[in-house]
Design an enzyme around this catalytic site. Structure first.
Site, PDB file in Angstrom:
ATOM      1  N   GLY A 161     -35.364 -35.886   5.430  1.00  0.00           N
ATOM      2  CA  GLY A 161     -35.841 -35.993   4.057  1.00  0.00           C
ATOM      3  C   GLY A 161     -35.513 -34.732   3.275  1.00  0.00           C
ATOM      4  O   GLY A 161     -35.514 -33.623   3.836  1.00  0.00           O
ATOM      5  N   SER A 162     -35.210 -34.899   1.998  1.00  0.00           N
ATOM      6  CA  SER A 162     -34.741 -33.752   1.207  1.00  0.00           C
ATOM      7  C   SER A 162     -35.163 -33.879  -0.249  1.00  0.00           C
ATOM      8  O   SER A 162     -34.432 -33.476  -1.146  1.00  0.00           O
ATOM      9  CB  SER A 162     -33.216 -33.682   1.284  1.00  0.00           C
ATOM     10  OG  SER A 162     -32.681 -34.931   0.858  1.00  0.00           O
ATOM     11  N   GLY A 163     -36.346 -34.479  -0.461  1.00  0.00           N
ATOM     12  CA  GLY A 163     -36.873 -34.556  -1.826  1.00  0.00           C
ATOM     13  C   GLY A 163     -37.481 -33.213  -2.206  1.00  0.00           C
ATOM     14  O   GLY A 163     -37.151 -32.160  -1.645  1.00  0.00           O
ATOM     15  N   GLY A 222     -39.485 -32.226   0.903  1.00  0.00           N
ATOM     16  CA  GLY A 222     -38.548 -32.150   2.028  1.00  0.00           C
ATOM     17  C   GLY A 222     -37.669 -30.913   1.933  1.00  0.00           C
ATOM     18  O   GLY A 222     -37.455 -30.189   2.917  1.00  0.00           O
ATOM     19  N   PHE A 274     -39.909 -45.285   2.607  1.00  0.00           N
ATOM     20  CA  PHE A 274     -38.561 -45.307   3.206  1.00  0.00           C
ATOM     21  C   PHE A 274     -38.546 -45.045   4.709  1.00  0.00           C
ATOM     22  O   PHE A 274     -37.505 -45.119   5.344  1.00  0.00           O
ATOM     23  CB  PHE A 274     -37.662 -44.263   2.516  1.00  0.00           C
ATOM     24  CG  PHE A 274     -37.589 -44.420   1.028  1.00  0.00           C
ATOM     25  CD1 PHE A 274     -37.284 -45.650   0.460  1.00  0.00           C
ATOM     26  CD2 PHE A 274     -37.833 -43.351   0.186  1.00  0.00           C
ATOM     27  CE1 PHE A 274     -37.225 -45.815  -0.920  1.00  0.00           C
ATOM     28  CE2 PHE A 274     -37.775 -43.494  -1.200  1.00  0.00           C
ATOM     29  CZ  PHE A 274     -37.473 -44.724  -1.757  1.00  0.00           C
ATOM     30  N   LYS A 293     -47.344 -38.175   3.166  1.00  0.00           N
ATOM     31  CA  LYS A 293     -48.707 -38.459   2.716  1.00  0.00           C
ATOM     32  C   LYS A 293     -48.817 -39.944   2.383  1.00  0.00           C
ATOM     33  O   LYS A 293     -48.384 -40.396   1.325  1.00  0.00           O
ATOM     34  CB  LYS A 293     -49.077 -37.581   1.520  1.00  0.00           C
ATOM     35  CG  LYS A 293     -49.229 -36.102   1.938  1.00  0.00           C
ATOM     36  CD  LYS A 293     -49.721 -35.195   0.837  1.00  0.00           C
ATOM     37  CE  LYS A 293     -49.996 -33.804   1.380  1.00  0.00           C
ATOM     38  NZ  LYS A 293     -50.359 -32.829   0.346  1.00  0.00           N
ATOM     39  N   ALA A 313     -45.132 -28.672  -4.064  1.00  0.00           N
ATOM     40  CA  ALA A 313     -43.869 -28.155  -3.513  1.00  0.00           C
ATOM     41  C   ALA A 313     -43.250 -27.058  -4.379  1.00  0.00           C
ATOM     42  O   ALA A 313     -42.808 -26.028  -3.862  1.00  0.00           O
ATOM     43  CB  ALA A 313     -42.892 -29.313  -3.336  1.00  0.00           C
ATOM     44  N   LYS A 353     -56.185 -38.854  -0.775  1.00  0.00           N
ATOM     45  CA  LYS A 353     -56.383 -38.027  -1.986  1.00  0.00           C
ATOM     46  C   LYS A 353     -55.479 -38.492  -3.123  1.00  0.00           C
ATOM     47  O   LYS A 353     -55.771 -38.238  -4.297  1.00  0.00           O
ATOM     48  CB  LYS A 353     -56.198 -36.546  -1.675  1.00  0.00           C
ATOM     49  CG  LYS A 353     -54.790 -36.119  -1.232  1.00  0.00           C
ATOM     50  CD  LYS A 353     -53.844 -35.783  -2.345  1.00  0.00           C
ATOM     51  CE  LYS A 353     -52.425 -35.586  -1.857  1.00  0.00           C
ATOM     52  NZ  LYS A 353     -51.461 -35.418  -2.937  1.00  0.00           N
ATOM     53  N   ARG A 366     -48.329 -34.846  -9.110  1.00  0.00           N
ATOM     54  CA  ARG A 366     -47.558 -35.849  -9.872  1.00  0.00           C
ATOM     55  C   ARG A 366     -48.373 -37.109 -10.125  1.00  0.00           C
ATOM     56  O   ARG A 366     -48.299 -37.705 -11.199  1.00  0.00           O
ATOM     57  CB  ARG A 366     -46.270 -36.192  -9.114  1.00  0.00           C
ATOM     58  CG  ARG A 366     -45.356 -35.013  -8.949  1.00  0.00           C
ATOM     59  CD  ARG A 366     -44.226 -35.294  -7.975  1.00  0.00           C
ATOM     60  NE  ARG A 366     -44.740 -35.563  -6.629  1.00  0.00           N
ATOM     61  CZ  ARG A 366     -43.981 -35.740  -5.563  1.00  0.00           C
ATOM     62  NH1 ARG A 366     -42.659 -35.691  -5.671  1.00  0.00           N
ATOM     63  NH2 ARG A 366     -44.505 -35.966  -4.384  1.00  0.00           N
TER      64      ARG A 366
END
Ligand code: NAD
Ligand code: 13P
Length: 422
Positions: free
Chosen positions: A10-12, A15, A113, A136, A169, A278, A344
């Site tokens: 993962g690389s969001g 990530g 995903f 999460k 993040a 949460k 967000r």
């Protein structure tokens, strides 16, 4: 002595941030880890704008592969712009190649995903690998609810712990100080350094997608008992003695930075549920702020949300969950405060109310490809509660779901939770 290879799947936004953290640490601890860290990137085309320092006249506004851009400029220009990534972090578009030979797998992608990605790597990973889920959310099917740590672990035949905390993040990527919680509690066979009672969750489930076969294939290894004393279907393969043990100390070394303080615990259920539930509360907090009801109302939502989180944990994971995890750990109360201030889910919910549109519309308009977890989690938790005929016992979770699903309006929120209050 062998060393552990680390891969981040993962690389969001999160990530990429976690990849930065672990790559900084693998470089500082070559006696435990191979310095090079692979980060699996869901490949997509990006266009670098003229005002970016990475704009190249010879490329112009031609689309480029995100992995190429990350490896060339050491920056994830789409999901973590403006942050320099370590040069020992390699973006890899093939998840199968990225996990090859890795004994530490870090799962960090939006929860919607994970099924497909897990199916792709099943049978292709090191049999004694251990995982940490930074996801999460919860995995819900008609059969029940399970934690992602548990679901990934059972699906891949490995042990998987969980990392969660008050961790926006972008703040951590800028190296602003904070804490986090890692729950890791494999059977004592892994190490004698931190033997502790096994913590897993009582309800198991399988993949929702009929195309995906994640049935459990027994590996050569040892069977272990879960928290209710049942023999787990997963046969864990012990970490070979030539490798450093995969225990609390090793994971603390992998994740802790001067700006990212790690608390190691064994309550995998509490840490995972804190991070998932949460997000529903953060949507509720966003709704009241969007309605102009102010900070007192927001705090009341947080208080009621915390009560519902603890109740949910005790009700459905009672064999393992420790209520204190919700009240004293970063993964509990601290994440609630952060998420209901600037997360967000909170921001999109308050903007949706202010603009009179759906949360999904704001997500598509404002998040540039990042994904909310709260809207899907609200619906997944609700479908689980409905099966148990317990919607009324969770008035806030139910009200948030009913608003997201369009059965009620934002303006109905207070009436819904007052009417259904415990
Ligand atoms: P994100 O919201 O930035 O999501 C975008 C990611 O999804 C990108 O990497 C994109 O390539 C990927 N993606 C899009 N379509 C895909 C597909 N079809 N298959 C696979 N991947 C696809 O992600 P994130 O912020 O890194 O969130 C990952 C997890 O971390 C979530 O569970 C989130 O709740 C949690 N988390 C996020 C933060 C945060 O501040 N962003 C903090 C703590 C925890
Ligand atoms: P959001 O996904 O709502 O931004 O929350 C981020 C988070 O989990 C902070 O701890």
């Amino acid at each position: 002595e062998k060393r552990h290879k680390v891969t981040v799947i993962g690389s969001g936004n999160w990530g990429s941030t976690i990849s930065k953290i672990v790559a900084e640490n693998t470089k500082e601890h070559p006696e435990i880890f191979e310095p090079e860290v692979h980060m699996w990137v869901y490949e997509e085309d990006v266009v670098i704008s003229k005002d970016s320092p990475h704009y190249d006249e010879s490329v112009g506004d031609q689309p480029q592969k995100l992995t190429d851009v990350i490896n060339k400029y050491h920056e994830n220009v789409k999901y973590l712009p403006g942050i320099k990534l370590p040069s020992n972090l390699i973006a890899n578009p093939s998840v199968v190649d990225a996990v090859k030979d890795s004994s530490i797998l870090i799962f960090n992608l939006p929860h919607q995903f994970i099924d497909r990605v897990s199916a792709q790597i099943k049978g292709k990973i090191v049999p004694f690998a251990r995982g940490i889920s930074c996801i999460k959310g919860v995995h819900v099917t008609d059969e029940g609810i399970s934690l992602f740590s548990e679901w990934i672990g059972d699906g891949l035949g490995i042990y998987c712990g969980a990392l969660s905390g008050a961790n926006i993040a972008s703040e951590i990527a800028a190296e602003k100080w904070c804490g986090t919680t890692i729950a890791y509690d494999p059977p004592p066979m892994d190490s004698s350094r931190n033997p502790s009672p096994r913590a897993t969750t009582p309800i198991r489930s399988s993949a929702t997608d009929p195309d995906i076969n994640l049935s459990i294939t027994p590996l050569e290894g040892m069977q272990h008992k879960d928290a209710r004393g049942r023999t787990s279907k997963t046969k864990l393969v012990p970490v070979p003695s030539e490798y450093p043990p995969l225990d609390h100390e090793t994971f603390q070394t992998l994740f802790e930075r001067p700006y990212f303080l790690v608390s190691m615990v064994s309550d995998v259920a509490g840490v995972s549920l804190g991070g998932a539930l949460k997000n529903i509360v953060a949507l509720g907090a966003g709704f009241v702020v969007g309605l102009g009801l102010g900070d007192n109302a927001k705090s009341e939502i947080v208080r009621r949300g915390l009560l519902e989180m603890i109740k949910f944990g005790k009700e459905f994971f009672k064999e393992t969950v420790q209520p204190e995890t919700f009240t004293i750990e970063s993964a509990g109360v601290a994440d609630l405060i952060t998420s209901c201030s600037s997360g967000r889910n909170f921001r999109c919910a308050s903007h949706a109310v202010e603009q009179g549109v759906s949360v999904a519309e704001i997500e598509a308009k404002e998040l540039n490809g990042q994904k909310l977890q709260g809207t899907t989690t609200a619906m997944e938790v609700h479908s689980f509660l409905k099966v148990h005929n317990m919607e009324k016992d969770y008035p806030l979770f139910t009200a948030v779901n009913d608003i997201i699903e369009g059965k009620n309006t934002y303006q109905d929120l207070l009436q819904l939770i007052n009417k259904r209050r415990n």
